[in-house]
Scaffold this active site. Structure first.
Site, short mmCIF file in Angstrom:
data_model
loop_
_atom_site.label_atom_id
_atom_site.label_comp_id
_atom_site.label_asym_id
_atom_site.label_seq_id
_atom_site.Cartn_x
_atom_site.Cartn_y
_atom_site.Cartn_z
N LEU A 28 42.06 -10.24 -43.73
CA LEU A 28 41.99 -10.57 -44.87
C LEU A 28 39.56 -9.87 -45.42
O LEU A 28 39.96 -10.72 -45.70
CB LEU A 28 41.64 -12.32 -43.91
CG LEU A 28 41.39 -13.24 -45.58
CD1 LEU A 28 42.11 -13.14 -46.40
CD2 LEU A 28 41.66 -15.13 -44.55
N ILE A 86 9.30 -10.82 -34.10
CA ILE A 86 10.31 -11.13 -33.57
C ILE A 86 10.82 -9.66 -32.46
O ILE A 86 11.95 -10.46 -31.64
CB ILE A 86 10.91 -12.01 -34.19
CG1 ILE A 86 11.00 -12.16 -34.84
CG2 ILE A 86 12.20 -12.38 -33.37
CD1 ILE A 86 8.68 -13.67 -34.35
N CYS A 98 33.07 -12.17 -39.16
CA CYS A 98 34.24 -12.56 -37.57
C CYS A 98 33.17 -11.97 -36.44
O CYS A 98 32.06 -11.02 -36.60
CB CYS A 98 35.19 -11.57 -37.83
SG CYS A 98 36.04 -12.36 -38.92
N HIS A 147 15.18 -13.73 -44.32
CA HIS A 147 16.63 -14.23 -45.29
C HIS A 147 16.78 -13.69 -46.36
O HIS A 147 17.86 -13.90 -46.74
CB HIS A 147 17.20 -15.24 -44.51
CG HIS A 147 17.08 -16.00 -42.87
ND1 HIS A 147 15.65 -16.25 -42.49
CD2 HIS A 147 18.05 -15.33 -42.26
CE1 HIS A 147 16.46 -16.52 -41.22
NE2 HIS A 147 17.91 -15.86 -40.81
#
Ligand code: GLN
Ligand code: ZN
Length: 779
Positions: A20, A456, A541, A719
């Site tokens: 999927l 970071i 996932c 982001h």
């Protein structure tokens, strides 16, 4: 002897080989048309139903499938589409559904897809927010409400999937998120009425539920499952009233169909009577998380209802202990009789990997201890059989033998580790001196300027880096070649940081695939599956490592890389580790000992790494705890207990060093208000956090608390592909400087840079260094 019924609340949708995910991403790229994606979905549904049927499950769910998320499906079903997506009020298309999740491509939402839809606000068709589904790692799309929100039946998916199952000869059980859970999980986004109470919408929402339920009943649904996991949370009086009103109405609407209301993920506690009083035919209860409450549940269970007991863990990967489950089930059967008892998994199987069958490389001994979704189906059916008295006694014997092997395995139990955990004392988690003293020593040793700049940890994981790793994994690149490649990348990265004037460089993490996997692979007590994927959000996932045994560190894990990195520069290199709480929270964990014990074992192993780094001359060590907040229990009353052992674990890891060694920690995606005491309790010398998107608002918690140690509030939103200007970052630092003493402030991005490209990172960090310089000059 009457047969005991079996069912599940939901099955994973992604497919054994993530079919999927692959099809959805091709569709997004425009490489396959919508009908091709639809047909992959249809095939998967059929395959999943057939598997359940073959395993012997009596009642299979439908509408548990989703192209993205079941809450998003509900948003579409109710026509609760935010106005910015320009929906015409007809049937909600797949395109609109994906636009809500990921941002609308054709409205000016160019930036909205940079991070899977979680940012990009400010552009016209920006994606709806997504957030964690209770305390799982699954993320749902947050419904948006306004005072004038109206609901209207707007998709046919639930009916279509019911008919699809019917055509295959199955009377499936449609699944739907319940009204109180739906309203609870949504947020009011209404600038004109920010204080609007979303539960006011119940009266507008219920007619759509009634319509859906009546329609399903008319089409022949015998059972309809309504998920109300908010029963596991602290509920307000308002929410309780909503439950009473909702189910009085929905029960009437059901007509010939019967309703099953499901709660999972935790005990009912003060919600027990409310839950048991719902006027529905069946109730599902999570007997894994709620095991201690089963007695109370059975004692009060009403005589007119069926109880579905979830004794198989829907969220973990361990083989069920049949004897333990049978003890609970027998007790229920004695109280209710076989006709009123169903056997199930605790929650939807959405949260477990699909099948052990594809695992060809898993160590056979360990594989024998595991059960993924397909194996759990068999467990449910076997338990029901054993309970009915018609069961497979050989299966019970085999299960007992397997449990015994696991209980006694030397691979799991290491007396030395257990003894070390038992011998932990408060002194292990304490630095020699208080922060004020350490700060002086570190200032002198490190000689950093005011507003020191750092990052970071990770630098861009370019296609080149990933290709080299893939080649090495396939043995197309030798160890020596791969090592040389990584060294070269690391060296270039550090030299560049020195060149632009970063005060505290990092090595870039090029050798790491993932911040948990990298450590898990080097620790004893961990295994990795090949296909143990679990949906995290949309097509994304994750494959959590499996923590199966007592944890040891056979040899240093990062000392080689960090020492090499330090040899490239005169500036103090910041060594980079992942903390015990984050490793724990991003793994499948043991069910044979408390999480707190596993966490302390991890803490001791990483403590050894910290001390080895210190011995090797590394003067600064960052221990990332990105997932500390994620581990918070669902009920506030349990928070303190978790925070106590989580903080203790961090302290054990970090605080064995000398005063002069500077400990950093990093946390992202966090709200700090309600955990600031715990954060301060960690006593890291420096904490870097994500704040740029909240315009430094996240700092308030630190200011109010008078957080004493040093802080690096992120000034650069990693982001987004946008490159922040010197002025923007300067103004953010000034904002922070107004409330935090200048001597305690660091300048850094929000998080690691691995998902960005060098073309973005280069100018952004050059600007960041410039912003710090300007402020220094003005100070
Ligand atoms: N050191 C890690 C990195 O930079 C931290 C990642 C995180 O906090 N999620 O990638
Ligand atoms: Zn981060």
């Amino acid at each position: 002897m009457s047969k005991i019924r079996t069912h599940i609340l939901g099955y994973p949708r992604i497919g054994e080989q993530r079919e999927l995910k692959k099809a959805t991403e091709l569709y997004w790229k425009g490489e396959i048309p919508a009908p091709a994606l639809e047909s992959v979905g249809k095939e998967l549904r059929k395959h999943h139903w057939k598997k359940q049927q073959a395993a012997g499950i009596d009642l299979v769910p439908c509408n548990d499938f989703s192209f993205y998320d079941q809450v998003l499906d509900a948003i579409c079903l109710f026509g609760n589409v935010p106005a910015r997506f320009g929906w015409d009020g007809g049937s909600v298309s797949l395109q609109t559904l994906f636009a809500i999740a990921r941002g609308a491509r054709d409205s000016k939402a160019a930036g909205s897809e940079c991070c899977g839809g979680s940012c990009g606000s400010g552009s016209a068709g920006f994606a709806s927010e997504m957030t964690k589904w209770f305390d799982t790692n699954y993320h749902y799309i947050v419904p948006e409400f306004k005072a004038d929100t109206q609901f209207k039946l707007s998709t046919t998916k639930i009916f279509d999937e019911f008919k699809e199952a019917q055509a295959l000869g199955l009377n499936a059980k449609p699944v739907l998120v319940g009204p109180v859970t739906y309203l609870t999980l949504g947020k009011v986004q209404d600038s004109a009425n920010p204080d609007f109470d979303r539960f006011e919408l119940l009266d507008r929402l219920l007619p759509v539920y009634e319509e859906v339920i009546a329609k399903l009943a008319a089409e022949g649904a015998e059972w309809i499952q309504i998920d109300e996991p908010v029963f596991a949370l602290d509920l307000s009086e308002r929410q309780k009233e909503c439950f009473i009103e909702s189910y009085a109405r929905l029960a009437k609407a059901a007509g010939s169909a019967k309703l099953l209301v499901a709660t999972y993920f935790g005990e009912l506690r003060d919600n027990l009577a409310l839950f048991l009083g719902l006027p529905v035919a069946a109730l599902h209860y999570d007997a894994v998380r709620g095991e201690a409450e089963v007695d109370a549940l059975l004692n009060a269970f009403p005589a007119d209802k069926i109880l579905s007991l979830g004794v198989i863990d829907g969220r973990n990967i361990w083989k069920n202990n049949y004897d333990a489950s049978l003890a609970i089930l027998e007790q229920a059967k004695a109280k209710l009789g076989a006709a009123r008892l169903w056997v199930s998994a605790s929650s939807s199987l959405l949260h477990s990997p699909v099948s052990l069958a594809s695992e060809k490389k898993l160590d056979a001994e360990i594989k024998d201890w595991l059960a993924f979704a397909d194996e759990k189906l068999v467990e449910i059916v076997t338990l029901a059989g054993l309970l009915s008295g018609s069961g497979d006694s050989a299966a019970l014997e085999a299960n007992r033998a397997s449990q015994k092997r696991r209980r006694e395995s030397r691979r799991i139990h290491n007396p030395a580790v257990k003894a070390r955990v038992a011998a932990i004392t408060a002194a292990d988690g304490k630095r020699d001196s208080v922060f004020a003293v350490r700060q002086e020593v570190q200032r002198e040793k490190l000689g950093l300027p005011l507003f020191p700049t750092t990052t970071i940890g990770s630098f861009p994981q370019t296609a080149e880096v990933r290709a080299a790793r893939a080649k090495w994994k396939k043995s197309a690149l030798s160890d020596a070649e791969y090592d040389a490649f990584l060294k070269e990348e690391t060296r270039k990265c550090i030299e560049w940081q020195d060149e632009i004037g970063i005060d505290m460089p990092v090595h870039g993490e090029f050798e790491r695939n993932d911040m948990v996997e990298y450590f898990g692979e080097q620790l004893e007590g961990y295994v990795f599956s090949q296909f143990g994927w679990v949906q995290s959000y949309g097509s994304r996932c994750v494959k959590p490592p499996i923590l199966f045994g007592d944890i040891t560190r056979p040899k240093p894990m990062t000392v080689g890389w960090t020492s090499f990195a330090q040899s490239v520069t005169k500036n103090p290199m910041k060594g980079m580790l992942t903390g015990p709480v984050t490793i724990l929270n991003w793994s499948f964990v043991r069910d044979d000992q408390p999480r707190s014990v596993s966490c302390k074992q991890l803490a001791l192993a990483i403590r050894d790494e910290v001390l080895d780094l210190e011995k090797a001359g590394v003067r600064v060590i960052q221990i990332d705890e990105a997932a500390l907040r994620e581990g918070l229990p669902l009920r506030k009353s349990q928070w303190q207990e978790y925070l106590d052992w989580a903080v203790e674990s961090f302290r054990i890891t970090a605080n064995g060093v000398k005063d002069e060694t500077q400990i950093h920690t990093h946390m992202c995606y966090s709200e700090f208000n309600d955990i600031i005491g715990a954060i301060a309790g960690m006593d890291a010398d420096v904490i870097t956090i994500e704040t740029s998107r909240s315009n430094m608002e996240l700092l308030d918690a630190f200011v109010e608390f008078k957080y004493p140690n040093e802080i690096g509030p992120g000034v650069y939103d990693i982001h987004s592909p946008r490159i922040p200007s010197v002025e923007q970052m300067e103004s953010l630092i000034k904002k922070a400087g107004a409330v935090i003493p200048a001597g305690n402030l660091w300048v850094n991005p929000d998080c690691g840079l691995k998902t960005r490209g060098w073309e973005e990172v280069r100018p952004a960090l050059i600007n960041m260094v410039e912003a710090a310089r300007k402020l220094r000059a003005a100070a």
